[in-house]
Design an enzyme around this catalytic site. Structure first.
Site: not given
Length: 864
Positions: A290, A326
């Site tokens: 990600a 994230e």
């Protein structure tokens, strides 16, 4: 950026030349004579490529005759600068020297005076085939998306592409009317322009941020949404057929965002309170796990989407960890950004550590042993990779395009996270949290570095910790602490650990925590070569709760006492004993024969303990893969350890908890690997029921695939292309490790182009780890190296995955071929990967030199 567990473009000081400046074209970093303050970025998405314009408000600190900024493979025209209301045209210079340095020079007819200016230019470029910059993803519906970390914004627009050159951005995107258009901030509907079958979306201005965090996504997308208790809008975007699979990730994201807002003491307000949002988008083709683009996080699909009833527990863990990782970056990385890439570990190591802190504190959506997972996938992995010869320090000086991408590795992520955990345990959780809050508040919307962080934590702790911590991040490797039991005292001494027998005079300040039986814990700082401590009880464990990043070498008295209490140890302490005994044995410090004899006693039915122990035997099996006697003895020992558990497994009801499912799956997969008849029969029965009655393979999918791949390769390739869960492609590729028929091997490697570019290295790695075609796979790679480099479109991270597949061999002839191949690699960005392969092979050959000791440890007493 989240590393994927199957795991990585970049910079010379160049700058705008003033009258008194020397030519700095051989340096990589831009000077700060001209710095950006704001970008007006417009991009038009076309079928064959993209075009756009950028206006950059800059501040010039001294008179200059040219402005230098980053650009790569862009056609740039109509450059100029507006100064005091008048536009001065500039000449665009992109020669061979500029291409090498990934810059463009805008040369003006006369010197520009110090002060503000507005630099403008137009540009066009092609979509990137290497999953960086701006690229198109395949699938039933194409998606246009960006990936700029670390230095790939320059592929898309001319910019000052450095983390310390933060600016605000106003973005507008021209795209087809049918598309959803996303950017870092929310679109402003009242400004939308529509013409023909196209539209232009305008987005709110961002906060100050680095270029690598700029992002936009264009595609036919649907979404689901939720809101945090602080009013932050969270959405998951994806294809309409898949977006509902984002429910789990959305729930994890909401809870984690709320927890982090409390933990960091600063709420999430990007770009500002009242319009704060986080969009999470699954991209069909994606090179990493990600990317933490501020306000617009992009994911590999299987790292965001979870299908209840079809996805497996590994998918669930991956989604939770990746989302939390994230979101951790929203503070550590985005709000406060490292000044330069040598502190990349501070971004990634911190986000890795805090993702587990987040998972620990978000309730029932995470129902597994979070810190047991952390130890297995971060502490253990970091120690193995850092113990192999020429590692690199956590904080590594990087300058060249290629070097930066290489340090997205287990040292920055796993070791970095483990050292942060060690520091937290050293100063205490609350003190550490207060130090983090102080650091963030002092550097919000700016840049920080490791020294600033240690200073902030030290101020809360009441003592300077920078000297202690610097030793861990500024030198490669880690220590082994030797423990000598002298009756009434223990003598602790340190030296550098090495699996290759190469020690040096490195010293660390080691925060040792000793657990004394019946007496609690004691903290000791080992600052010099050795220290003596009073012995408080006869049984003790050094490195309590596996909190420190070091190995412990006990003498026979200390180890015997610990082994007598092995069943009373916590999961992570028991894992620590296994890892130290075998880590030291694998480094030829002694004790491997003892460890092999006692491994069954160390073993337990806890997933993390079982996996730690069995993996040591399988690692030995991999070293001696062509030694039938050793392989047979290892298989026999493993079968004896896991047979009772295999017998209890019901493949139609694999478990009721994440722990039991993880344990049963792991043991069953190993049982198939070492030839336990009952395990093989159970898997085959599940496959038969799947074929005849549509029984779901569920949690056992990849294990079944591995067992039946030779008879069902066509079926598996169809599942790779048309799987009904995002993680199915990975399960198919894992199943390739079971290929035993030559025609299937040749079919797969002869048609690698049928796999997505990000999966080619995964396929090669899976086969190279398998037993049947390990050497043949390596032979293929070394004879098709340049072809494979072009196949992954010169993406250094993807090519390094292929290079790393070469580390699994040990035989003389194949090792010689690997070395010749490695010596011939000239591509930028692979030096660290090449050294890792060489070190792994060197260790394997060193281990093969102690075959007799291994044999003695494996043979039953009666046969010795």
């Amino acid at each position: 950026m989240r590393w994927i567990k199957v795991m990585a473009g970049l910079l010379p000081m160049i700058g705008s030349k003033g009258a008194d400046e020397k030519d700095s074209s051989q340096q990589r970093r831009l000077s700060r004579v001209v710095v950006p303050e704001h970008y007006d970025l417009h991009v038009k998405i076309l079928d064959a490529g993209f075009c756009g314009s950028v206006g950059i408000r800059v501040m010039i600190s001294q008179d200059v005759s040219e402005i230098v900024l980053n650009a790569k493979e862009l056609e740039i025209r109509d450059a100029g600068i507006v100064v005091e209301g008048a536009r001065i045209p500039g000449r665009v210079v992109v020669g061979e020297a500029e291409k090498e340095l990934e810059v463009v020079r805008i040369v003006f007819p006369s010197s520009l005076r110090a002060g503000p200016g507005y630099l403008t230019m137009e540009f066009c470029g092609d979509y990137n085939n290497g999953l960086v910059g701006l690229y198109k993803s395949g699938g039933p519906k194409e998606v246009y998306s960006t990936h700029f970390e670390p230095t790939d914004a320059r592929w898309v627009f001319p910019c000052f592409d450095q983390p310390d050159m933060k600016a605000t951005f106003k973005i507008s995107i021209d795209a087809g009317s049918k598309f959803t258009v996303l950017a870092n901030t929310q679109a402003i509907p009242s400004l939308r322009e529509e013409y023909g079958d196209r539209k232009i979306e305008y987005f709110e201005e961002t906060c100050k941020m680095s270029t690598y965090l700029v992002a936009f996504v264009v595609g036919e997308l649907s979404y689901i949404e939720d809101w945090s208790k602080d009013g932050v809008r969270l959405r998951v975007y994806g294809d309409s057929s898949e977006v509902e699979w984002g429910r789990y990730g959305l729930e994890v994201g909401k809870r984690c965002l709320e927890y982090f807002s409390e933990y960091f003491g600063v709420g999430y307000e990007f770009p500002r309170a009242g319009s704060a949002k986080i969009d999470m988008v699954g991209i069909p083709n994606f090179s990493s796990g990600a990317m933490e683009n501020w306000g617009l996080i992009t994911f590999r699909r299987e790292s965001l989407l979870y299908v209840p009833g079809k996805s497996n527990v590994e998918d669930m863990k991956n989604v939770a960890e990746t989302v939390c990782h994230e979101l951790g970056h929203m503070w550590f990385g985005n709000l406060v950004t490292m000044s330069w890439w040598d502190d990349l570990w501070l971004n990634e190591g911190f986000a890795t550590w805090v993702s587990f802190k987040g998972m620990e504190n978000i309730g029932s959506v995470v129902s597994w042993d979070v810190w047991g997972e952390f130890v297995l996938w971060n502490v253990v992995r970091g120690m193995v990779d850092d113990g192999l010869g020429k590692s690199h320090q956590i904080r590594m000086n990087v300058t060249d395009p290629g070097e930066i991408g290489e340090i997205f590795d287990s040292i920055s992520y796993c070791k970095g996270a483990s050292v942060i955990r060690m520091i937290e345990r050293y100063v205490g959780e609350s003190v550490f949290m207060l130090g983090i809050r102080r650091y963030i508040k002092e550097h919000m919307y700016g840049n920080g570095n490791a020294m600033s962080l240690w200073k902030a934590i030290g101020e809360e702790y009441g003592e300077d910790i920078s000297e202690m911590v610097e030793g861990w991040i500024s030198q490669a490797g880690y220590p082994v602490v030797s423990v000598q039991d002298c009756g009434s005292s223990l003598v602790l001494s340190q030296s550098r650990y090495s699996m290759l027998g190469k020690s040096d005079d490195s010293l660390w300040t080691i925060p040792v925590v000793v657990s004394w039986e019946g007496k609690g814990q004691e903290r000791i700082e080992l600052r010099g070569r050795e220290t003596t401590v009073r012995k408080r009880s006869s049984v003790y464990k050094v490195n309590a709760e596996y909190g420190g990043f070091y190995r412990v070498l006990y003498d026979s008295a200390g180890l015997s006492g610990l082994e007598s209490r092995i069943d009373s140890l916590s999961v992570v302490d028991r894992v620590n004993v296994i890892e130290d005994v075998f880590g030291l044995g694998f480094g030829l410090y002694g004790g491997l024969e003892h460890g092999l004899r006692r491994i069954s006693e160390y073993y337990s039915d806890s997933y993390h303990v079982a996996r730690s122990g069995i993996e040591k035997l399988l690692r030995l099996r991999s070293v001696f893969y062509d030694d039938a006697e050793i392989v047979s003895l290892i298989d026999k020992k493993v079968r004896k350890m896991i047979l009772p558990c295999v017998g209890r497994i019901d493949v139609f009801d694999i478990g009721t908890s994440v722990e039991s499912v993880s344990m049963n799956k792991y043991v069953l997969s190993v049982g198939v690997e070492v030839g336990i008849r009952e395990a093989v029969e159970k898997v085959q029965e599940l496959w038969r029921r799947h074929v005849e009655a549509g029984e779901e393979l569920g949690e056992l999918r990849w294990i079944v695939y591995k067992a039946v791949v030779d008879e069902n390769l066509g079926y598996m390739m169809d599942k790779y292309k048309n799987g009904d869960t995002p993680g199915m492609r990975r399960e198919v590729m894992n199943g390739f490790s079971g290929i035993k028929r030559e025609e299937n091997f040749l079919d797969v490697v002869g048609n690698l182009s049928q796999f997505s570019v990000e999966d080619i290295g995964v396929v090669i790695g899976s086969i190279s780890r398998g037993g049947a075609f390990r050497d043949a796979m390596v032979e293929y790679v070394v004879s098709h190296g340049e072809e494979l480099y072009l196949m992954v479109h010169k993406n250094a991270m993807l090519y390094n995955m292929i290079i790393m597949s070469l580390r699994h061999v040990s035989g003389d002839l194949i090792v010689e071929k690997v070395e010749r191949f490695l010596s011939g690699i000239k591509h930028s960005g692979s030096n660290l990967s090449i050294e890792k392969v060489r070190n792994e092979i060197q260790w394997r050959r060193r281990m093969r030199g102690i075959r007799e000791e291994v044999l003695r440890g494996l043979l039953p007493e009666a046969e010795k």
